[in-house]
Write a protein that holds these residues in place. Structure first.
Motif, PDB file in Angstrom:
ATOM      1  N   PRO A   1     -19.746 -11.191   5.643  1.00  0.00           N
ATOM      2  CA  PRO A   1     -19.845 -10.302   4.486  1.00  0.00           C
ATOM      3  C   PRO A   1     -19.131  -8.971   4.674  1.00  0.00           C
ATOM      4  N   ASP A   2     -19.153  -8.437   5.893  1.00  0.00           N
ATOM      5  CA  ASP A   2     -18.485  -7.153   6.145  1.00  0.00           C
ATOM      6  C   ASP A   2     -16.966  -7.256   5.984  1.00  0.00           C
ATOM      7  N   ASP A   3     -16.409  -8.455   6.170  1.00  0.00           N
ATOM      8  CA  ASP A   3     -14.974  -8.632   5.953  1.00  0.00           C
ATOM      9  C   ASP A   3     -14.618  -8.368   4.492  1.00  0.00           C
ATOM     10  N   ILE A   4     -15.468  -8.818   3.587  1.00  0.00           N
ATOM     11  CA  ILE A   4     -15.247  -8.597   2.159  1.00  0.00           C
ATOM     12  C   ILE A   4     -15.541  -7.149   1.805  1.00  0.00           C
ATOM     13  N   ALA A   5     -16.600  -6.598   2.390  1.00  0.00           N
ATOM     14  CA  ALA A   5     -16.954  -5.201   2.107  1.00  0.00           C
ATOM     15  C   ALA A   5     -15.818  -4.259   2.491  1.00  0.00           C
ATOM     16  N   GLY A   6     -15.147  -4.539   3.593  1.00  0.00           N
ATOM     17  CA  GLY A   6     -14.034  -3.685   4.010  1.00  0.00           C
ATOM     18  C   GLY A   6     -12.917  -3.671   2.994  1.00  0.00           C
ATOM     19  N   ALA A   7     -12.608  -4.839   2.433  1.00  0.00           N
ATOM     20  CA  ALA A   7     -11.563  -4.908   1.414  1.00  0.00           C
ATOM     21  C   ALA A   7     -11.980  -4.170   0.150  1.00  0.00           C
ATOM     22  N   VAL A   8     -13.250  -4.284  -0.217  1.00  0.00           N
ATOM     23  CA  VAL A   8     -13.751  -3.589  -1.408  1.00  0.00           C
ATOM     24  C   VAL A   8     -13.668  -2.077  -1.234  1.00  0.00           C
ATOM     25  N   VAL A   9     -14.097  -1.580  -0.093  1.00  0.00           N
ATOM     26  CA  VAL A   9     -14.048  -0.133   0.146  1.00  0.00           C
ATOM     27  C   VAL A   9     -12.603   0.359   0.111  1.00  0.00           C
ATOM     28  N   PHE A  10     -11.679  -0.413   0.677  1.00  0.00           N
ATOM     29  CA  PHE A  10     -10.260  -0.044   0.603  1.00  0.00           C
ATOM     30  C   PHE A  10      -9.804   0.074  -0.852  1.00  0.00           C
ATOM     31  N   LEU A  11     -10.164  -0.901  -1.683  1.00  0.00           N
ATOM     32  CA  LEU A  11      -9.753  -0.874  -3.083  1.00  0.00           C
ATOM     33  C   LEU A  11     -10.462   0.219  -3.872  1.00  0.00           C
ATOM     34  N   ALA A  12     -11.609   0.660  -3.398  1.00  0.00           N
ATOM     35  CA  ALA A  12     -12.326   1.748  -4.060  1.00  0.00           C
ATOM     36  C   ALA A  12     -11.739   3.110  -3.717  1.00  0.00           C
ATOM     37  N   SER A  13     -10.965   3.176  -2.646  1.00  0.00           N
ATOM     38  CA  SER A  13     -10.496   4.458  -2.124  1.00  0.00           C
ATOM     39  C   SER A  13      -9.095   4.804  -2.630  1.00  0.00           C
ATOM     40  N   ASP A  14      -8.692   6.039  -2.371  1.00  0.00           N
ATOM     41  CA  ASP A  14      -7.351   6.486  -2.738  1.00  0.00           C
ATOM     42  C   ASP A  14      -6.264   5.817  -1.911  1.00  0.00           C
ATOM     43  N   MET A  15      -6.642   5.159  -0.824  1.00  0.00           N
ATOM     44  CA  MET A  15      -5.640   4.471  -0.010  1.00  0.00           C
ATOM     45  C   MET A  15      -4.991   3.319  -0.785  1.00  0.00           C
ATOM     46  N   SER A  16      -5.642   2.872  -1.853  1.00  0.00           N
ATOM     47  CA  SER A  16      -5.089   1.777  -2.662  1.00  0.00           C
ATOM     48  C   SER A  16      -4.710   2.266  -4.055  1.00  0.00           C
ATOM     49  N   ARG A  17      -4.398   3.545  -4.177  1.00  0.00           N
ATOM     50  CA  ARG A  17      -4.223   4.155  -5.495  1.00  0.00           C
ATOM     51  C   ARG A  17      -3.061   3.585  -6.302  1.00  0.00           C
ATOM     52  N   PHE A  18      -2.130   2.848  -5.666  1.00  0.00           N
ATOM     53  CA  PHE A  18      -1.001   2.259  -6.381  1.00  0.00           C
ATOM     54  C   PHE A  18      -1.127   0.737  -6.436  1.00  0.00           C
ATOM     55  N   ILE A  19      -2.341   0.238  -6.184  1.00  0.00           N
ATOM     56  CA  ILE A  19      -2.604  -1.199  -6.236  1.00  0.00           C
ATOM     57  C   ILE A  19      -3.489  -1.487  -7.431  1.00  0.00           C
ATOM     58  N   THR A  20      -3.018  -2.305  -8.366  1.00  0.00           N
ATOM     59  CA  THR A  20      -3.845  -2.713  -9.495  1.00  0.00           C
ATOM     60  C   THR A  20      -3.340  -4.033 -10.039  1.00  0.00           C
ATOM     61  N   GLY A  21      -4.256  -4.804 -10.607  1.00  0.00           N
ATOM     62  CA  GLY A  21      -3.919  -6.111 -11.132  1.00  0.00           C
ATOM     63  C   GLY A  21      -3.786  -7.183 -10.082  1.00  0.00           C
ATOM     64  N   GLU A  22      -4.155  -6.866  -8.846  1.00  0.00           N
ATOM     65  CA  GLU A  22      -3.928  -7.798  -7.730  1.00  0.00           C
ATOM     66  C   GLU A  22      -5.170  -8.620  -7.393  1.00  0.00           C
ATOM     67  N   THR A  23      -4.940  -9.795  -6.858  1.00  0.00           N
ATOM     68  CA  THR A  23      -5.981 -10.603  -6.237  1.00  0.00           C
ATOM     69  C   THR A  23      -5.688 -10.655  -4.748  1.00  0.00           C
ATOM     70  N   ILE A  24      -6.591 -10.080  -3.966  1.00  0.00           N
ATOM     71  CA  ILE A  24      -6.403 -10.023  -2.518  1.00  0.00           C
ATOM     72  C   ILE A  24      -7.271 -11.103  -1.870  1.00  0.00           C
ATOM     73  N   ASN A  25      -6.616 -12.104  -1.289  1.00  0.00           N
ATOM     74  CA  ASN A  25      -7.352 -13.161  -0.601  1.00  0.00           C
ATOM     75  C   ASN A  25      -7.856 -12.664   0.739  1.00  0.00           C
ATOM     76  N   VAL A  26      -9.156 -12.786   0.951  1.00  0.00           N
ATOM     77  CA  VAL A  26      -9.764 -12.417   2.233  1.00  0.00           C
ATOM     78  C   VAL A  26     -10.383 -13.705   2.768  1.00  0.00           C
ATOM     79  N   ASP A  27      -9.547 -14.506   3.407  1.00  0.00           N
ATOM     80  CA  ASP A  27      -9.958 -15.874   3.734  1.00  0.00           C
ATOM     81  C   ASP A  27      -9.580 -16.300   5.146  1.00  0.00           C
ATOM     82  N   GLY A  28      -9.144 -15.332   5.974  1.00  0.00           N
ATOM     83  CA  GLY A  28      -8.793 -15.677   7.347  1.00  0.00           C
ATOM     84  C   GLY A  28      -7.562 -16.552   7.463  1.00  0.00           C
ATOM     85  N   GLY A  29      -6.714 -16.542   6.443  1.00  0.00           N
ATOM     86  CA  GLY A  29      -5.512 -17.363   6.491  1.00  0.00           C
ATOM     87  C   GLY A  29      -5.771 -18.822   6.212  1.00  0.00           C
ATOM     88  N   MET A  30      -6.784 -19.100   5.374  1.00  0.00           N
ATOM     89  CA  MET A  30      -7.127 -20.499   5.057  1.00  0.00           C
ATOM     90  C   MET A  30      -5.969 -21.193   4.348  1.00  0.00           C
TER      91      MET A  30
END
Length: 245
Positions: free
Chosen positions: A216-245
């Motif tokens: 679960p923390d793997d997904i939480a990390g991606a969510v916090v990144f998208l909530a922050s200004d570090m992703s301020r130019f990212i929108t409309g994207e689907t980010i796969n968090v799947d360990g390279g499945m």
């Protein structure tokens, strides 16, 4: 740019168990005031409320079924009263079932579509007047949306619909400063995965590049990144968090 979310206001649906619980706690640790909602598990809600109380900020845990429009209205009103505005909306709630198409009734279809896809529409549309400048909407989709799994046609359709809704909303809401993205988990080691046989767990582990199930923390990390200004130019994207499945 920083990951710091001090003083930001966030709501997390399905926020008391599994991925949602990890997201709620990680947002709180990053500095957010968090409103988490749950549908029915009172024990999980009470535990999260206790854990959030140990984190700085103003936090609440509220019962709401986001597949029910009246409950979404009540949840948004609670956010308005308790927080005043929203900087982060995380739609993680959703239901899943495993039913062959020949036995998939309209009620089961609607339940899964409503809790996953329709709920995202309801939450965003009802929150428009609450969003602050540069707000971030984050849906929790699924890798299955672009792969498909037998017995989950309704679930796959709902998650695929979230991709399309994300693309449309990013274009419509972007001029208002609102970003909209999806995180698409692979197989995550939550209570839903607890029933997997050892053979199935090994099979799923071997399908990933990193050789393990997600946490679960793997997904939480991606969510916090998208909530922050570090992703301020990212929108409309689907980010796969799947360990390279």
């Amino acid at each position: 740019m920083e990951l710091n979310l001090d003083g930001k206001n966030a709501v997390v649906t399905g926020g008391t168990r599994g991925i949602g619980r990890a997201v709620s706690l990680e947002l709180a640790r990053a500095g957010c005031n968090v409103v988490a909602c749950y549908r029915s598990n009172v024990e999980a809600a009470a535990q999260l409320e206790k854990d959030l109380a140990e984190t700085p900020g103003k936090h609440s845990v509220i019962q709401a079924d986001v597949a029910v429009p009246a409950d979404v209205d009540r949840l948004v009103d609670e956010c308005r009263t308790r927080l005043g505005s929203l900087d982060v909306l995380v739609h993680n709630a959703g239901s899943i079932s495993h039913i062959p198409l020949a036995k998939l009734g309209i009620e089961q279809w609607r339940n899964v579509l409503d809790s996953n896809l329709t709920a995202m529409y309801l939450l965003v549309s009802r929150s428009l007047d609450l969003f602050s400048d540069q707000a971030s909407v984050i849906g929790v989709g699924s890798k299955v949306a672009l792969v498909g799994v037998p017995l989950r046609g309704h679930y796959t359709a709902a998650k695929a619909g979230m991709i399309g809704l994300t693309r449309s909303l990013c274009k419509e809401l972007g001029p208002k400063g609102i970003r909209v993205n999806l995180v698409a988990p692979g197989i995550i080691d939550t209570d839903q995965a607890a029933g997997l046989s050892p053979e199935m767990r090994e099979r799923y582990r071997s399908m990933t590049s990193v050789g393990r199930l997600g946490e679960p923390d793997d997904i939480a990390g991606a969510v916090v990144f998208l909530a922050s200004d570090m992703s301020r130019f990212i929108t409309g994207e689907t980010i796969n968090v799947d360990g390279g499945m």
